[in-house]
Design an enzyme around this catalytic site. Structure first.
Site, PDB file in Angstrom:
ATOM      1  N   LYS A 141      -2.205  -7.828  10.771  1.00  0.00           N
ATOM      2  CA  LYS A 141      -3.554  -7.699  11.314  1.00  0.00           C
ATOM      3  C   LYS A 141      -4.576  -7.361  10.227  1.00  0.00           C
ATOM      4  O   LYS A 141      -5.780  -7.445  10.472  1.00  0.00           O
ATOM      5  CB  LYS A 141      -3.601  -6.671  12.451  1.00  0.00           C
ATOM      6  CG  LYS A 141      -3.377  -5.230  12.066  1.00  0.00           C
ATOM      7  CD  LYS A 141      -3.521  -4.354  13.312  1.00  0.00           C
ATOM      8  CE  LYS A 141      -3.343  -2.882  12.983  1.00  0.00           C
ATOM      9  NZ  LYS A 141      -3.508  -2.024  14.181  1.00  0.00           N
ATOM     10  N   ASP A 142      -4.100  -6.998   9.011  1.00  0.00           N
ATOM     11  CA  ASP A 142      -5.002  -6.740   7.882  1.00  0.00           C
ATOM     12  C   ASP A 142      -5.266  -7.992   7.052  1.00  0.00           C
ATOM     13  O   ASP A 142      -6.147  -7.982   6.188  1.00  0.00           O
ATOM     14  CB  ASP A 142      -4.402  -5.675   6.949  1.00  0.00           C
ATOM     15  CG  ASP A 142      -4.333  -4.301   7.585  1.00  0.00           C
ATOM     16  OD1 ASP A 142      -5.129  -4.037   8.505  1.00  0.00           O
ATOM     17  OD2 ASP A 142      -3.484  -3.498   7.156  1.00  0.00           O
ATOM     18  N   ALA A 152     -11.320   3.780  14.683  1.00  0.00           N
ATOM     19  CA  ALA A 152     -12.117   2.992  13.751  1.00  0.00           C
ATOM     20  C   ALA A 152     -12.174   1.527  14.163  1.00  0.00           C
ATOM     21  O   ALA A 152     -12.828   0.718  13.514  1.00  0.00           O
ATOM     22  CB  ALA A 152     -11.541   3.112  12.336  1.00  0.00           C
ATOM     23  N   VAL A 182      -1.845   7.283   9.854  1.00  0.00           N
ATOM     24  CA  VAL A 182      -1.424   7.846  11.148  1.00  0.00           C
ATOM     25  C   VAL A 182      -1.423   9.368  11.104  1.00  0.00           C
ATOM     26  O   VAL A 182      -1.933  10.040  12.010  1.00  0.00           O
ATOM     27  CB  VAL A 182      -0.022   7.313  11.528  1.00  0.00           C
ATOM     28  CG1 VAL A 182       0.518   8.051  12.744  1.00  0.00           C
ATOM     29  CG2 VAL A 182      -0.071   5.811  11.797  1.00  0.00           C
ATOM     30  N   THR A 189      -3.056  11.430   9.143  1.00  0.00           N
ATOM     31  CA  THR A 189      -4.406  11.993   9.029  1.00  0.00           C
ATOM     32  C   THR A 189      -5.118  11.992  10.374  1.00  0.00           C
ATOM     33  O   THR A 189      -5.769  12.968  10.765  1.00  0.00           O
ATOM     34  CB  THR A 189      -5.225  11.182   8.007  1.00  0.00           C
ATOM     35  OG1 THR A 189      -4.597  11.264   6.727  1.00  0.00           O
ATOM     36  CG2 THR A 189      -6.645  11.708   7.904  1.00  0.00           C
ATOM     37  N   ARG A 190      -4.989  10.896  11.119  1.00  0.00           N
ATOM     38  CA  ARG A 190      -5.679  10.810  12.410  1.00  0.00           C
ATOM     39  C   ARG A 190      -5.091  11.793  13.430  1.00  0.00           C
ATOM     40  O   ARG A 190      -5.821  12.407  14.209  1.00  0.00           O
ATOM     41  CB  ARG A 190      -5.636   9.372  12.925  1.00  0.00           C
ATOM     42  CG  ARG A 190      -6.663   8.483  12.221  1.00  0.00           C
ATOM     43  CD  ARG A 190      -6.622   7.064  12.714  1.00  0.00           C
ATOM     44  NE  ARG A 190      -5.625   6.276  12.011  1.00  0.00           N
ATOM     45  CZ  ARG A 190      -5.366   4.996  12.273  1.00  0.00           C
ATOM     46  NH1 ARG A 190      -6.008   4.390  13.260  1.00  0.00           N
ATOM     47  NH2 ARG A 190      -4.460   4.334  11.577  1.00  0.00           N
ATOM     48  N   ARG A 234     -11.077   7.454  10.406  1.00  0.00           N
ATOM     49  CA  ARG A 234     -10.280   6.713   9.434  1.00  0.00           C
ATOM     50  C   ARG A 234      -9.082   7.534   8.970  1.00  0.00           C
ATOM     51  O   ARG A 234      -8.948   8.705   9.255  1.00  0.00           O
ATOM     52  CB  ARG A 234     -11.148   6.360   8.216  1.00  0.00           C
ATOM     53  CG  ARG A 234     -12.329   5.465   8.500  1.00  0.00           C
ATOM     54  CD  ARG A 234     -11.948   4.012   8.613  1.00  0.00           C
ATOM     55  NE  ARG A 234     -11.081   3.611   7.505  1.00  0.00           N
ATOM     56  CZ  ARG A 234     -11.508   3.347   6.248  1.00  0.00           C
ATOM     57  NH1 ARG A 234     -12.789   3.464   5.950  1.00  0.00           N
ATOM     58  NH2 ARG A 234     -10.663   2.976   5.316  1.00  0.00           N
ATOM     59  N   GLY A 235      -8.209   6.875   8.217  1.00  0.00           N
ATOM     60  CA  GLY A 235      -7.053   7.547   7.633  1.00  0.00           C
ATOM     61  C   GLY A 235      -5.755   6.989   8.169  1.00  0.00           C
ATOM     62  O   GLY A 235      -5.730   6.204   9.120  1.00  0.00           O
ATOM     63  N   LEU A 282     -13.291  -1.565  16.350  1.00  0.00           N
ATOM     64  CA  LEU A 282     -14.299  -2.033  17.293  1.00  0.00           C
ATOM     65  C   LEU A 282     -13.655  -2.688  18.504  1.00  0.00           C
ATOM     66  O   LEU A 282     -14.213  -2.665  19.611  1.00  0.00           O
ATOM     67  CB  LEU A 282     -15.245  -3.012  16.604  1.00  0.00           C
ATOM     68  CG  LEU A 282     -16.209  -2.419  15.570  1.00  0.00           C
ATOM     69  CD1 LEU A 282     -17.128  -3.513  15.033  1.00  0.00           C
ATOM     70  CD2 LEU A 282     -17.033  -1.292  16.163  1.00  0.00           C
ATOM     71  N   ARG A 283     -12.486  -3.286  18.315  1.00  0.00           N
ATOM     72  CA  ARG A 283     -11.755  -3.883  19.435  1.00  0.00           C
ATOM     73  C   ARG A 283     -11.416  -2.808  20.466  1.00  0.00           C
ATOM     74  O   ARG A 283     -11.629  -2.989  21.672  1.00  0.00           O
ATOM     75  CB  ARG A 283     -10.466  -4.546  18.923  1.00  0.00           C
ATOM     76  CG  ARG A 283      -9.511  -4.974  20.037  1.00  0.00           C
ATOM     77  CD  ARG A 283      -8.170  -5.397  19.458  1.00  0.00           C
ATOM     78  NE  ARG A 283      -7.456  -4.307  18.813  1.00  0.00           N
ATOM     79  CZ  ARG A 283      -6.655  -3.444  19.426  1.00  0.00           C
ATOM     80  NH1 ARG A 283      -6.481  -3.523  20.732  1.00  0.00           N
ATOM     81  NH2 ARG A 283      -6.037  -2.493  18.745  1.00  0.00           N
ATOM     82  N   ARG A 284     -10.871  -1.695  19.999  1.00  0.00           N
ATOM     83  CA  ARG A 284     -10.532  -0.605  20.917  1.00  0.00           C
ATOM     84  C   ARG A 284     -11.785   0.006  21.526  1.00  0.00           C
ATOM     85  O   ARG A 284     -11.846   0.286  22.724  1.00  0.00           O
ATOM     86  CB  ARG A 284      -9.700   0.458  20.196  1.00  0.00           C
ATOM     87  CG  ARG A 284      -8.299  -0.018  19.811  1.00  0.00           C
ATOM     88  CD  ARG A 284      -7.496   1.085  19.146  1.00  0.00           C
ATOM     89  NE  ARG A 284      -6.145   0.647  18.802  1.00  0.00           N
ATOM     90  CZ  ARG A 284      -5.611   0.716  17.599  1.00  0.00           C
ATOM     91  NH1 ARG A 284      -6.319   1.219  16.585  1.00  0.00           N
ATOM     92  NH2 ARG A 284      -4.380   0.295  17.368  1.00  0.00           N
ATOM     93  N   LYS A 285     -12.793   0.229  20.686  1.00  0.00           N
ATOM     94  CA  LYS A 285     -14.039   0.837  21.163  1.00  0.00           C
ATOM     95  C   LYS A 285     -14.641   0.030  22.305  1.00  0.00           C
ATOM     96  O   LYS A 285     -14.998   0.582  23.357  1.00  0.00           O
ATOM     97  CB  LYS A 285     -15.043   0.945  20.015  1.00  0.00           C
ATOM     98  CG  LYS A 285     -16.430   1.414  20.464  1.00  0.00           C
ATOM     99  CD  LYS A 285     -17.452   1.298  19.348  1.00  0.00           C
ATOM    100  CE  LYS A 285     -18.851   1.631  19.865  1.00  0.00           C
ATOM    101  NZ  LYS A 285     -19.885   1.466  18.817  1.00  0.00           N
ATOM    102  N   CYS A 291     -13.955  -7.293  10.610  1.00  0.00           N
ATOM    103  CA  CYS A 291     -13.966  -5.918  11.116  1.00  0.00           C
ATOM    104  C   CYS A 291     -15.243  -5.614  11.896  1.00  0.00           C
ATOM    105  O   CYS A 291     -15.352  -4.570  12.535  1.00  0.00           O
ATOM    106  CB  CYS A 291     -13.823  -4.935   9.954  1.00  0.00           C
ATOM    107  SG  CYS A 291     -12.185  -4.910   9.216  1.00  0.00           S
ATOM    108  N   ARG A 327       0.850  -1.179   0.000  1.00  0.00           N
ATOM    109  CA  ARG A 327       0.000   0.000   0.000  1.00  0.00           C
ATOM    110  C   ARG A 327       0.896   1.243   0.000  1.00  0.00           C
ATOM    111  O   ARG A 327       2.103   1.142   0.200  1.00  0.00           O
ATOM    112  CB  ARG A 327      -0.905  -0.001   1.226  1.00  0.00           C
ATOM    113  CG  ARG A 327      -1.914  -1.124   1.267  1.00  0.00           C
ATOM    114  CD  ARG A 327      -2.578  -1.214   2.629  1.00  0.00           C
ATOM    115  NE  ARG A 327      -3.268   0.026   2.962  1.00  0.00           N
ATOM    116  CZ  ARG A 327      -3.566   0.421   4.199  1.00  0.00           C
ATOM    117  NH1 ARG A 327      -3.198  -0.312   5.240  1.00  0.00           N
ATOM    118  NH2 ARG A 327      -4.213   1.548   4.410  1.00  0.00           N
TER     119      ARG A 327
END
Length: 376
Positions: free
Chosen positions: A150-151, A195, A220, A222-223, A217-218, A197-200, A310, A74
Site C-alpha cells: 500500500k506504500d 493519518a 504501530v 508509537t501510535r 503519525r509513527g 484520509l481513507r479512514r478519516k 496520500c 525500512r
C-alpha cells in the site's frame, strides 16, 4: 511489559559509516511489546504498556561472509518483521540461502520516516516510504526490496520490477480504544487518531459527531503509546500489521469490510528487484503468491485510474469468491466524509480481466465525482 518474540533469531544490525543504511548480519533484533486484553471488553479504565523498539548492535570480530542476497527495508518493527518473513521463506525454499550469512538485511531510512511532524497529505508526493529503497536497488546497494504494497506508487522506477507478492494477510482494520468497544460507542466529540484520509473520510461519513486527529503519525508502537497517553480516544490500525507483530491482543474490535473498506493492497507484501537481475527474479518466483498478485494488480489499476495519492481518500479490495470469480469493490470519498461514492465489479479471476475491472471501476467513480470532488 511482555516481551514479543524476537524478529530475528540470528541477525544483528551493524552500521557502516560510509552509508546511511544499517546492515544486519548476525546477532539479534528484538523489541518489547505490550498487551491490551479486550476479549471480555470492560468500560473500566485500561492501560496500554509502553512499547519501545530496541535494536541490539554487536561488534563483528571477523569479516562477515559476502551475502548472496541483500534485502532492503525500512527500519520499523513492522518493516523488519516483513523483511524477516521474506528472508525465512527464501531460506526455506533455497538450500544455498539457508547458510549463515547468505542473506543480509539492509535498513534504509525513507522520506516518510524522516518527516514525522506533518500529516502525509501535507508532505505530498509519491513514494514517501519507498524512494530511497528504490534508489539503493537501482544503484546496486541491495538486491531486492521488501515493501508494504500500500506504500508502493502505481508506477515503478525504471530498471525495477515487482514480480512477487507474498500471501496476503487479513485486509481489515482494527479498532483500538481504552474506553469504548467500537466507533459507535464513542461519545460525540471524541477524537480518533489516524493519518489516513481513507479512514478519516469513512469514519466521518458514518459518525459525523466524531473528530479526527490527522497528524497521528509513527509506527504501530508509537501510535499505541499516544493512545495510552490520552492524546486520542481511539485509533484504527491495519490488522495485518498487528498480526505480523504478534500484537493482536491490543485489538478492541475488528471493523467489517462494509463499514471500513481497506486501502488498496492493504495486507500485501511486495518484493522488487532489478529488471535485468535474472537470478533474483528466479529466487522471487518461488515465493510469489499468484492469487495475491492478481488481486493487488486489480486494486492498483483502480488506484492508477483515479491517480490516487496520500491526498485522496480511496479504498479498494479484490478477492476470489466461492466460485473462483473476482469480486472487486471500490470507493472514493471527499476528505470531510460528506460524499462517498462506491462501485463493484465481478468477473473472471484472470490478470487481463481483473486489470480491466479495476480500470473500469476507476473511470466510473472518476466520472461520478466530477471536478473539485477531492477538494472538499
Amino acid at each position: 511489559m511482555e516481551t514479543l518474540s524476537s524478529l530475528c533469531t540470528s541477525q544483528a544490525l551493524m552500521s557502516r559509516p560510509s552509508s546511511p543504511a544499517i546492515f544486519c548480519t548476525s546477532g539479534s533484533v528484538s523489541f518489547t511489546g505490550f498487551s491490551l486484553k479486550t476479549q471480555a471488553f470492560s468500560k473500566k479504565k485500561q492501560t496500554l504498556s509502553f512499547v519501545k523498539a530496541s535494536v541490539a548492535v554487536e561488534q563483528q570480530t571477523q569479516e562477515a561472509k559476502v551475502a548472496l542476497i541483500r534485502i532492503g527495508t525500512r527500519g520499523s518493527p513492522l518493516a523488519l518483521a516483513q523483511a524477516h518473513e521474506t528472508r525465512d521463506k527464501l531460506m526455506a525454499s533455497h538450500s544455498d540461502l539457508a547458510e549463515e550469512g547468505a542473506i543480509q538485511i539492509v535498513i534504509i531510512k525513507t522520506t516518510g520516516d524522516k518527516i514525522q511532524s506533518q500529516p502525509l497529505a501535507d508532505i505530498g508526493g509519491k513514494g514517501l516510504f519507498t524512494k530511497e529503497i528504490d534508489e539503493a536497488l537501482i544503484n546496486g546497494d541491495i538486491d531486492i526490496a521488501v515493501h508494504s504494497m500500500k506504500d508502493v506508487p502505481t508506477y515503478l522506477p525504471e530498471k525495477t520490477i515487482l514480480p512477487c507478492n507474498l500471501p496476503r494477510e487479513d485486509v481489515r482494520d482494527a479498532f483500538i480504544s481504552l474506553s469504548a468497544a467500537s466507533l459507535a460507542d464513542l461519545p460525540a466529540g471524541s477524537i480518533i487518531g489516524t493519518a489516513s484520509l481513507r479512514r478519516k473520510s469513512q469514519i466521518l461519513h458514518r459518525y459525523p459527531s466524531l473528530s479526527v486527529e490527522e497528524n497521528f503519525r509513527g509506527n504501530v508502537q508509537t501510535r499505541l503509546r499516544k493512545l495510552n497517553e490520552g492524546v486520542v480516544k481511539a485509533t484504527l490500525l491495519a490488522l495485518a500489521g498487528l498480526k505480523r507483530l504478534n500484537m493482536t491482543e491490543n485489538v478492541t474490535s475488528i471493523l467489517p469490510l462494509d463499514d471500513m473498506l481497506p486501502a488498496v493492497a492493504q495486507g500485501a507484501i511486495g518484493i522488487a528487484c532489478r529488471s535485468n537481475d535474472d537470478k533474483m527474479v528466479n529466487y522471487l518466483a518461488s515465493l510469489n503468491h499468484e492469487e495475491t498478485r492478481l488481486a493487488v494488480a486489480c486494486e492498483r489499476a483502480f488506484l492508477e485510474t483515479l491517480d490516487g495519492s496520500c491526498r485522496t481518500p480511496i479504498a479498494g479490495y479484490a478477492r476470489k469468491d466461492e466460485n473462483g470469480d473476482c469480486i472487486f469493490k471500490g470507493l472514493v470519498a471527499s476528505p470531510d466524509g460528506r460524499r462517498v461514492l462506491e462501485t463493484s465489479r465481478k468477473g473472471p479471476y484472470a490478470f487481463d480481466d481483473m486489470i480491466a475491472m479495476g480500470k473500469d471501476a476507476g473511470k466510473e467513480l472518476l466520472s461520478q465525482a466530477g471536478p473539485g470532488f477531492f477538494d472538499r
